[in-house]
Scaffold this active site. Sequence first.
Site, PDB file in Angstrom:
ATOM      1  N   ASN A 137     -27.975  17.611   0.462  1.00 32.37           N
ATOM      2  CA  ASN A 137     -28.340  16.374   1.158  1.00 32.37           C
ATOM      3  C   ASN A 137     -27.058  15.720   1.669  1.00 32.37           C
ATOM      4  OD1 ASN A 137     -29.362  13.932   2.049  1.00 32.37           O
ATOM      5  ND2 ASN A 137     -29.757  13.135  -0.004  1.00 32.37           N
ATOM      6  N   LYS A 157     -26.750  13.211   3.540  1.00 34.20           N
ATOM      7  CA  LYS A 157     -26.886  11.759   3.691  1.00 34.20           C
ATOM      8  C   LYS A 157     -26.351  11.318   5.063  1.00 34.20           C
ATOM      9  CE  LYS A 157     -26.854  11.293  -1.301  1.00 34.20           C
ATOM     10  NZ  LYS A 157     -26.519  10.463  -2.467  1.00 34.20           N
ATOM     11  N   HIS A 203     -36.312   9.754  -1.761  1.00 34.56           N
ATOM     12  CA  HIS A 203     -34.997   9.702  -2.399  1.00 34.56           C
ATOM     13  C   HIS A 203     -34.734   8.294  -2.923  1.00 34.56           C
ATOM     14  CE1 HIS A 203     -30.616   9.803  -2.882  1.00 34.56           C
ATOM     15  NE2 HIS A 203     -30.736  11.121  -2.949  1.00 34.56           N
ATOM     16  N   GLU A 261     -32.283   6.387  -2.793  1.00 34.69           N
ATOM     17  CA  GLU A 261     -31.663   5.476  -1.836  1.00 34.69           C
ATOM     18  C   GLU A 261     -32.691   4.932  -0.854  1.00 34.69           C
ATOM     19  OE1 GLU A 261     -27.439   7.843  -2.275  1.00 34.69           O
ATOM     20  OE2 GLU A 261     -28.669   8.151  -0.476  1.00 34.69           O
ATOM     21  N   GLU A 314     -33.759  13.023 -10.205  1.00 38.32           N
ATOM     22  CA  GLU A 314     -32.457  12.424  -9.954  1.00 38.32           C
ATOM     23  C   GLU A 314     -32.351  11.098 -10.703  1.00 38.32           C
ATOM     24  OE1 GLU A 314     -30.677  13.776  -5.851  1.00 38.32           O
ATOM     25  OE2 GLU A 314     -32.114  12.174  -5.576  1.00 38.32           O
ATOM     26  N   GLY A 363     -24.066   9.637  -7.138  1.00 39.81           N
ATOM     27  CA  GLY A 363     -22.876   9.118  -6.486  1.00 39.81           C
ATOM     28  C   GLY A 363     -21.952   8.333  -7.394  1.00 39.81           C
ATOM     29  N   SER A 381     -24.675  13.840  -9.142  1.00 38.06           N
ATOM     30  CA  SER A 381     -23.278  14.192  -9.402  1.00 38.06           C
ATOM     31  C   SER A 381     -23.113  15.646  -9.843  1.00 38.06           C
ATOM     32  CB  SER A 381     -22.651  13.238 -10.425  1.00 38.06           C
ATOM     33  OG  SER A 381     -22.644  11.907  -9.926  1.00 38.06           O
TER      34      SER A 381
END
Length: 252
Positions: free
Chosen positions: A9, A11, A94, A96, A166, A172, A213
Site C-alpha cells: 500500500n 498510500k 483502511h 486511515e 492492522e 506507521g 510496521s
Amino acid sequence: MRTPIVAGNWKMNKTVEEARSLVFSMSLKLREIEGVDKVLCPPYPALLAVSALLQGTDIGLGAQNMHWEEKGAFTGEVAPNMIAEFCQYVIIGHSERRAYFGETDETVNRKLHAAMSHNLTPIVCVGETEDEYESDRTGEVVRRQISLGLADVDPAKAADIIVAYEPIWAIGTGKASSGENANAVLAEHIRPALAELFGGDTAQAIRIQYGGSVNGSNADEFFSQPEIDGALVGGASLKKDDFIAIVQAAAK
C-alpha cells in the site's frame, strides 16, 4: 493450504514517474518469487502507468479505495467499474480511511459488495486503536468490524475476500505487534468471527494478512505463525529491497 499474499500500500506517495521507476526496479525480482501472490497498490494517478508495466506478469494491481456507487455526483470519488478497468484488487476500510475520512463498518460493507459485484478482490482492513488495545477490547472491536463489514456476503463467494488485521497503534509508528500476539488475534477472534458468518470451512479458506510496521527484518516473525497468510505493507513497500525481502519471507 492458503497461498500467502503480500500487498504494498503506497498510500499518498510516488508521482507517476516515480511509480514507474519503483516498479522497474523491483518487478523482475518479484516475478522470480513463487508461491506467493504479489500486489502493488499505488495512488490513483499511477494506476494506468503501473498497469501497463505489470501486463503479462504475475504481479497484481490494487486500488487503495473506491466508492460503492456506479456513477453520479460524488466529486472526488472513483467508482468500482473505473477501478476494475485496471485493477484486480481494492483495499477497503483502511484505518486511515476510517480515522480521517469517516469510513464506517456500514460503508465498508457497501464497498465490499460493490467490489465483489465487479469481480474485484477486496482487502478488508480491521484493527483496534491504541486505547482499545490497552483497555483489552481488541476482540470486541475486530469481531464487530468483521460481523458488520462482511455482512450479507454469499458464503459461496466469501473465500475470495482477504482480511487484513492492522492494529492501528502499529501503523506507521514503528511499533509492530509481536507475531505471537497477532496470531492470537486471528486465531481467537477474527477467524471465529468469519466462521460465525460463513461456516468453519470457508473461514479456514479466507486469507488473513497482518499489517502494521512490517519490514524486511521482522517479516519472518509474522509469517512463521500458522494463522498469518501474508502482509499488507505500508512504508516498507516503497523500499525496493525491503519489499522484496518481505515477499521472499512469505514464500518460505
